[in-house]
Structure formats: C-alpha cells, structure tokens
Scaffold this motif. Structure first.
Motif, PDB file in Angstrom:
ATOM      1  N   SER A 147       0.916  -1.248  -0.102  1.00 45.42           N
ATOM      2  CA  SER A 147      -0.008   0.055  -0.046  1.00 45.42           C
ATOM      3  C   SER A 147       0.842   1.228  -0.050  1.00 45.42           C
ATOM      4  N   LEU A 148       0.729   2.011  -0.947  1.00 50.18           N
ATOM      5  CA  LEU A 148       1.577   3.428  -1.129  1.00 50.18           C
ATOM      6  C   LEU A 148       0.534   4.431  -1.295  1.00 50.18           C
ATOM      7  N   SER A 149       1.127   5.724  -0.758  1.00 47.43           N
ATOM      8  CA  SER A 149       0.168   6.860  -0.877  1.00 47.43           C
ATOM      9  C   SER A 149       0.197   7.437  -2.318  1.00 47.43           C
ATOM     10  N   ASP A 150       1.317   7.093  -3.073  1.00 45.46           N
ATOM     11  CA  ASP A 150       1.277   7.530  -4.621  1.00 45.46           C
ATOM     12  C   ASP A 150       1.385   6.169  -5.298  1.00 45.46           C
ATOM     13  N   ALA A 151       0.996   6.257  -6.650  1.00 46.85           N
ATOM     14  CA  ALA A 151       1.056   5.343  -7.633  1.00 46.85           C
ATOM     15  C   ALA A 151       1.843   5.738  -8.505  1.00 46.85           C
ATOM     16  N   HIS A 152       2.910   4.945  -9.177  1.00 48.58           N
ATOM     17  CA  HIS A 152       3.653   5.378 -10.354  1.00 48.58           C
ATOM     18  C   HIS A 152       4.372   6.461 -10.221  1.00 48.58           C
ATOM     19  N   ASN A 153       5.006   6.573  -9.181  1.00 50.97           N
ATOM     20  CA  ASN A 153       5.920   7.565  -9.070  1.00 50.97           C
ATOM     21  C   ASN A 153       7.341   7.127  -9.493  1.00 50.97           C
ATOM     22  N   GLY A 154       8.229   7.681 -10.570  1.00 59.05           N
ATOM     23  CA  GLY A 154       9.280   7.199 -10.898  1.00 59.05           C
ATOM     24  C   GLY A 154      10.471   7.521 -10.185  1.00 59.05           C
ATOM     25  N   PHE A 155      10.377   8.137  -8.937  1.00 54.97           N
ATOM     26  CA  PHE A 155      11.478   8.278  -8.149  1.00 54.97           C
ATOM     27  C   PHE A 155      11.911   7.134  -7.003  1.00 54.97           C
ATOM     28  N   ARG A 156      12.910   6.380  -7.135  1.00 53.33           N
ATOM     29  CA  ARG A 156      12.897   5.257  -6.322  1.00 53.33           C
ATOM     30  C   ARG A 156      14.614   5.455  -5.943  1.00 53.33           C
ATOM     31  N   VAL A 157      14.699   4.720  -4.740  1.00 57.13           N
ATOM     32  CA  VAL A 157      16.288   4.439  -4.482  1.00 57.13           C
ATOM     33  C   VAL A 157      16.311   3.195  -3.678  1.00 57.13           C
ATOM     34  N   MET A 158      17.248   2.215  -4.104  1.00 55.39           N
ATOM     35  CA  MET A 158      17.059   0.960  -3.738  1.00 55.39           C
ATOM     36  C   MET A 158      18.571   0.453  -3.277  1.00 55.39           C
ATOM     37  N   ASN A 159      18.849  -0.338  -2.498  1.00 59.26           N
ATOM     38  CA  ASN A 159      20.100  -0.917  -2.183  1.00 59.26           C
ATOM     39  C   ASN A 159      20.284  -2.164  -2.946  1.00 59.26           C
ATOM     40  N   GLN A 160      21.565  -2.857  -2.738  1.00 57.83           N
ATOM     41  CA  GLN A 160      21.697  -4.162  -3.331  1.00 57.83           C
ATOM     42  C   GLN A 160      20.722  -5.392  -3.334  1.00 57.83           C
ATOM     43  N   ARG A 161      20.370  -5.579  -2.079  1.00 57.11           N
ATOM     44  CA  ARG A 161      19.586  -6.494  -1.770  1.00 57.11           C
ATOM     45  C   ARG A 161      18.258  -6.326  -2.575  1.00 57.11           C
ATOM     46  N   ALA A 162      17.674  -4.976  -2.524  1.00 54.41           N
ATOM     47  CA  ALA A 162      16.339  -4.903  -3.316  1.00 54.41           C
ATOM     48  C   ALA A 162      16.790  -4.954  -4.893  1.00 54.41           C
ATOM     49  N   LEU A 163      17.786  -4.589  -5.250  1.00 50.47           N
ATOM     50  CA  LEU A 163      18.237  -4.656  -6.606  1.00 50.47           C
ATOM     51  C   LEU A 163      18.045  -6.083  -7.310  1.00 50.47           C
ATOM     52  N   ASN A 164      18.595  -7.022  -6.334  1.00 52.25           N
ATOM     53  CA  ASN A 164      18.974  -8.360  -6.540  1.00 52.25           C
ATOM     54  C   ASN A 164      17.502  -9.127  -6.784  1.00 52.25           C
ATOM     55  N   PHE A 165      16.492  -8.561  -5.826  1.00 52.37           N
ATOM     56  CA  PHE A 165      15.043  -9.016  -5.890  1.00 52.37           C
ATOM     57  C   PHE A 165      14.203  -8.484  -7.046  1.00 52.37           C
ATOM     58  N   ILE A 166      14.485  -7.248  -7.344  1.00 52.97           N
ATOM     59  CA  ILE A 166      13.598  -6.501  -8.273  1.00 52.97           C
ATOM     60  C   ILE A 166      14.139  -6.638  -9.821  1.00 52.97           C
ATOM     61  N   GLN A 167      13.493  -7.781 -10.370  1.00 51.41           N
ATOM     62  CA  GLN A 167      13.939  -8.026 -11.801  1.00 51.41           C
ATOM     63  C   GLN A 167      12.660  -7.760 -12.627  1.00 51.41           C
ATOM     64  N   LEU A 168      12.657  -6.895 -13.539  1.00 48.71           N
ATOM     65  CA  LEU A 168      11.353  -6.466 -13.995  1.00 48.71           C
ATOM     66  C   LEU A 168      11.140  -7.258 -15.254  1.00 48.71           C
ATOM     67  N   THR A 169       9.973  -7.639 -15.139  1.00 49.93           N
ATOM     68  CA  THR A 169       9.522  -8.468 -16.684  1.00 49.93           C
ATOM     69  C   THR A 169       8.763  -7.578 -17.519  1.00 49.93           C
ATOM     70  N   GLN A 170       7.970  -6.489 -16.869  1.00 49.51           N
ATOM     71  CA  GLN A 170       6.930  -5.652 -17.599  1.00 49.51           C
ATOM     72  C   GLN A 170       7.715  -4.621 -18.330  1.00 49.51           C
ATOM     73  N   ASP A 171       7.688  -4.724 -19.705  1.00 48.50           N
ATOM     74  CA  ASP A 171       8.516  -3.751 -20.406  1.00 48.50           C
ATOM     75  C   ASP A 171       8.360  -2.395 -20.525  1.00 48.50           C
ATOM     76  N   ARG A 172       6.836  -2.122 -20.426  1.00 46.16           N
ATOM     77  CA  ARG A 172       6.044  -0.882 -20.548  1.00 46.16           C
ATOM     78  C   ARG A 172       5.920   0.142 -19.096  1.00 46.16           C
ATOM     79  N   MET A 173       4.866   0.491 -19.155  1.00 44.44           N
ATOM     80  CA  MET A 173       4.443   1.252 -17.719  1.00 44.44           C
ATOM     81  C   MET A 173       4.005   0.518 -16.490  1.00 44.44           C
ATOM     82  N   ALA A 174       3.720  -0.725 -16.829  1.00 44.71           N
ATOM     83  CA  ALA A 174       3.176  -1.447 -15.647  1.00 44.71           C
ATOM     84  C   ALA A 174       4.416  -1.932 -14.850  1.00 44.71           C
ATOM     85  N   HIS A 175       5.638  -1.757 -15.128  1.00 49.98           N
ATOM     86  CA  HIS A 175       6.691  -1.740 -14.114  1.00 49.98           C
ATOM     87  C   HIS A 175       6.419  -1.209 -13.021  1.00 49.98           C
TER      88      HIS A 175
END
Lengths: 110, 218
Positions: free
Chosen positions: B143-171
């Motif tokens: 649950s987030l207060s904003d939807a589809h905000n393109g600003f994100r910061v992640m560490n290595q742990r998150a980077l390893n888990f977040i592997q995007l399969t959605q090519d377009r905006m559904a990511h």
C-alpha cells in the motif's frame, strides 16, 4: 439455394485442409496442430452437408437451435485464439527486449 | 557506488541538464537511451553519462531493467531511478539516501502526496491516481500513498530481487508487487515533482491494466 452455400463452404474447407497439410509437409506446423486443424475443417465440411446434425448436440446441451450452438462454439474458439495470440505476441516482445538489452550491454562492455 | 539510472526516450531538450545535475549527487549516471530518434544519447554522453543504447524502443520498464542488469554487473551499492524530463529534483537523492539509512529500509519510493502541496493536474490527482492506487492493490502491491512515481532508491538487496518483466509502464506496479513478494523493507519519501507534461492519461492506465493481466499468464 442451399447447395450453393454447401459447395462454397466445402471448397473453402478442402482448400484449408490442403493448406494445413502443405504447411505440415513444409515443417511449419506440428503433427499435433495439423491434426487439430484437420478435425476443425472436417467438422466444417460435415456441418455444410449435414446442417441438422448440430441440432442433436444442441438439444442435449439445452441450446435452442443447432445454429446457435455453432455460433457459441465459434465465438469461444475465436476468443481463445485471440487470447493465445496475445500471450504469444507478449512472449515475442519480451524476447525482442532480451536481444535489445544484450546488445546494449555488450556494446558498452563494462 | 551510487548509480543513477535515467531511462530516456527523445529527451534531447532536457537530458544534458539532468545529467549534469545528477553528477553532483551520484558516482555514476547511466542513461538508458530507449531507441531515441533525436540526439539524446549523444548529449547524455557529452554531459558525462554512461550511455546504454536500446536500438529499438522497448519501453521504460525494459530500459530500467537494462540499467538494473548493468548495475548488478558493476556491483553498485545503491541504485536510483530518475526521470529524464527534469520533473524531479536531484537534491531529493541525498535526502532519500539519508532516509534509507535512518529507517533501515531496502527501498525508498518517492511520493507526491506526503509533503507540501504539489501542482498536480486535477484529473490526475482526483481520478487517475486514486484509481491507479486501487489497481495496484488489486494486483498485490504494497500500500502506497502514490502510484507510479518514478523516483526510487534501492540498495543491493532490493536490486537483486527487483527483476522487471514488464517492459512498458506496468513496471511501476510490478515494483511494489515484488517488494511485497520478497518482503523488502520500504518507506515513502515526500519529493518535489514539477509537471512539464500531463504524463499518463486514462488510455495509458488501461494499457497498464492490460499489460498486468497479460503478465499473469506469462
């Protein structure tokens, strides 16, 4: 009048059958797919010459007319085909992305 | 190493300035040129960015995942997602990194609704974004207060888990889904967004829903 439609449908189904097996001979269609397509076109051929045969199945399923049954089946088949095509297209899109990504990363050479 | 990923498609007007600003706050700025037909790649490279070039336009999600792959290969410690159109403020990046440390989370997600009032178009604020938030929840997002905000910061742990399969905006819906699936620690941060364009309209929203539905069968 009915005979004209029967001839047109029959010619169409026979041409489609010929195309299916030619594609099979060229190795573009699997045996499994060729069999399924053959069953579908043979069914079209049978229905063209025995249109009342669908009534028996329609009565069993509680659908009023045989022609309604054919319409429902055709619609279901079309929707299923569109669904499968959509999935296939998305799968191809993802494959294209993988190739484009590999190219972008290789050209950069970390 | 702090690596800032900037997906860009025909952003020649803004990319140079964006890259120059980002070099003040990141160790490496990586522009993923997503099949631009203008001088985006050239200008980004001249401004000091590393440029990864998609020969075909594959969409923002695809561009970000190309950046992720590059970041994993480069062993980046932190990865930032930043838009190329200059609507974000680069000064929010050090704030986000500090907040990440302070709150001990794996990923920080920007929000337009937690801080001071932003100039968001009415239709977007009152109709599109609430609808998008509910769609996100329906598809199993946190649950987030904003939807589809393109600003994100992640560490290595998150980077390893977040592997995007959605090519377009559904990511943008896929990321909060993955946060939930892998139990990543997350927090939201109020950020500044200045709108130059309307962004996604209702048709874009329907395309996202369609992509999410198709993605369920892949």
């Amino acid at each position: 009048m009915q005979i004209i439609f029967q001839i047109i449908f029959s010619l169409f189904a026979i041409a489609a059958l010929g195309l299916v097996w030619r594609r099979r001979a060229d190795g573009l269609l699997s045996k499994h797919s060729a069999l399924w397509w053959s069953i579908i076109w043979l069914a079209v051929l049978a229905l063209a010459w025995y249109p009342n045969s669908t009534q028996v199945l329609a009565d069993i399923l509680g659908i009023g007319r045989g022609v309604d049954l054919v319409t429902y089946c055709a619609l279901a088949f079309l929707f299923f085909t569109i669904f499968r095509l959509t999935i296939k297209i998305e799968s191809l899109q993802r494959d294209i992305t993988k190739v484009v990504r590999r190219d972008a990363l290789e050209k950069n050479n970390i | 190493m702090i690596m800032i990923l900037v997906p860009a498609h025909n952003e020649a007007k803004t990319i140079e300035n964006v890259v120059k600003q980002l070099l003040f706050v990141g160790d490496k700025v990586v522009v993923i040129d997503d099949g631009s037909t203008d001088d985006t790649a050239l200008l980004a490279g001249n401004a000091g960015a590393t440029v990864l070039r998609h020969t075909l336009n594959r969409g923002q999600g695809a561009a970000l995942e190309t950046g992720h792959t590059y970041a994993r290969q480069s062993n980046a410690d932190f990865v930032v997602h930043f838009d190329a159109d200059g609507q974000f403020d680069f000064r929010d990046i050090p704030r986000a990194l500090a907040s990440m440390k302070e709150k001990n989370v794996d990923i920080i997600l920007g929000s337009r609704f937690l801080g001071k009032e932003q100039k968001i178009p009415w239709l977007k604020r009152a109709v599109i974004l609430p609808f998008a938030r509910n769609i996100d929840r329906l598809f199993g997002s946190v649950s987030l207060s904003d939807a589809h905000n393109g600003f994100r910061v992640m560490n290595q742990r998150a980077l390893n888990f977040i592997q995007l399969t959605q090519d377009r905006m559904a990511h943008a819906t896929e990321i909060p889904q993955l946060i939930r699936r892998y139990n990543l620690r997350y927090a939201e941060l109020p950020i500044s967004v200045s709108y130059h364009e309307f962004g996604q309209g209702p048709i874009g929203g329907f395309r996202i829903v369609r992509d999410l539905l198709v993605g369920k069968f892949m």
